[in-house]
Scaffold this motif. Sequence first.
Motif, PDB file in Angstrom:
ATOM      1  N   LYS A 105      -4.179   4.572   4.283  1.00  0.00           N
ATOM      2  CA  LYS A 105      -3.578   3.232   4.152  1.00  0.00           C
ATOM      3  C   LYS A 105      -3.608   2.477   5.479  1.00  0.00           C
ATOM      4  O   LYS A 105      -4.065   1.325   5.542  1.00  0.00           O
ATOM      5  N   PHE A 125       0.860  -1.178   0.000  1.00  0.00           N
ATOM      6  CA  PHE A 125       0.000   0.000   0.000  1.00  0.00           C
ATOM      7  C   PHE A 125       0.898   1.231   0.000  1.00  0.00           C
ATOM      8  O   PHE A 125       1.724   1.395   0.906  1.00  0.00           O
ATOM      9  N   VAL A 162       2.058  -1.719   4.420  1.00  0.00           N
ATOM     10  CA  VAL A 162       1.999  -0.274   4.193  1.00  0.00           C
ATOM     11  C   VAL A 162       3.430   0.241   4.209  1.00  0.00           C
ATOM     12  O   VAL A 162       4.181  -0.017   5.162  1.00  0.00           O
TER      13      VAL A 162
END
Length: 254
Positions: free
Chosen positions: A41, A33, A193
């Motif tokens: 995110k 992400f 992320v």
Amino acid sequence: MAIEIKNITKSYADKKVVDNVSLTLPQGKITAFIGPNGAGKSTLLSIVSRLLRADSGEIRLNGKPLEGQKSSDIARQLSILRQSNHINLRLSVEDLVAFGRFPYSKGNLSAKDRTFIDNAINYMNLQAYRSRYLDQLSGGQRQRAYIAMTLAQDTDYILLDEPLNNLDMKHSVQIMQVLRKLADELNKTIVIVIHDINFASCYSDHIVAMRDGRLVRQGTVAEIMQTSVLQEIYGMHIPIEEINSHKIALYFRE
């Protein structure tokens, strides 16, 4: 199966931090992400892991809605490492990693549990620190210990929110190599992320880009790592060069 995200929305006051996002995260792959700060995110990752409740929408894991499943059952399928980890107990590295086995052991560690603990410590190259207390470690060593705890949980799905925080280049590369190995050799589904789009480019299979709470783009590395696409995501011109078959973003210059 895979993780299915369907029409997820989350607001704080009048601000939508996740705005009607739908996507499927492929199984046995690394999905990164990316997006600017405040893109939503980490909030979306927390919703997927049930740390946060969405205002609307549904998360399905292996074809079944997460809502209604027992937390103990989910913990055997999905693990998450949050961006901020605060444990106010004086624990050794080994004690921390052992927490990853709690969904199975309920605090009574078996020989099998201890094997998973040892393997996770070895994976993260923490053998020399296993008896040290967390407050005796550097930030990077402590981060690796938390990741080892996540690995010891031995779930098919591993969610990591900014796991490279506080890590130098060497250990960042080591962690990404471990994640790549988990996906390739053990068919783990990794969702990460990450701020550094070059780590996303070099190690992930699938990239999801968010901005202002919305899904902007998703696709393969080749589809996302393009100057025009990154302009749409970040609002700046980012040249791309190919180095050793990897697409590298030269974001340090216009």
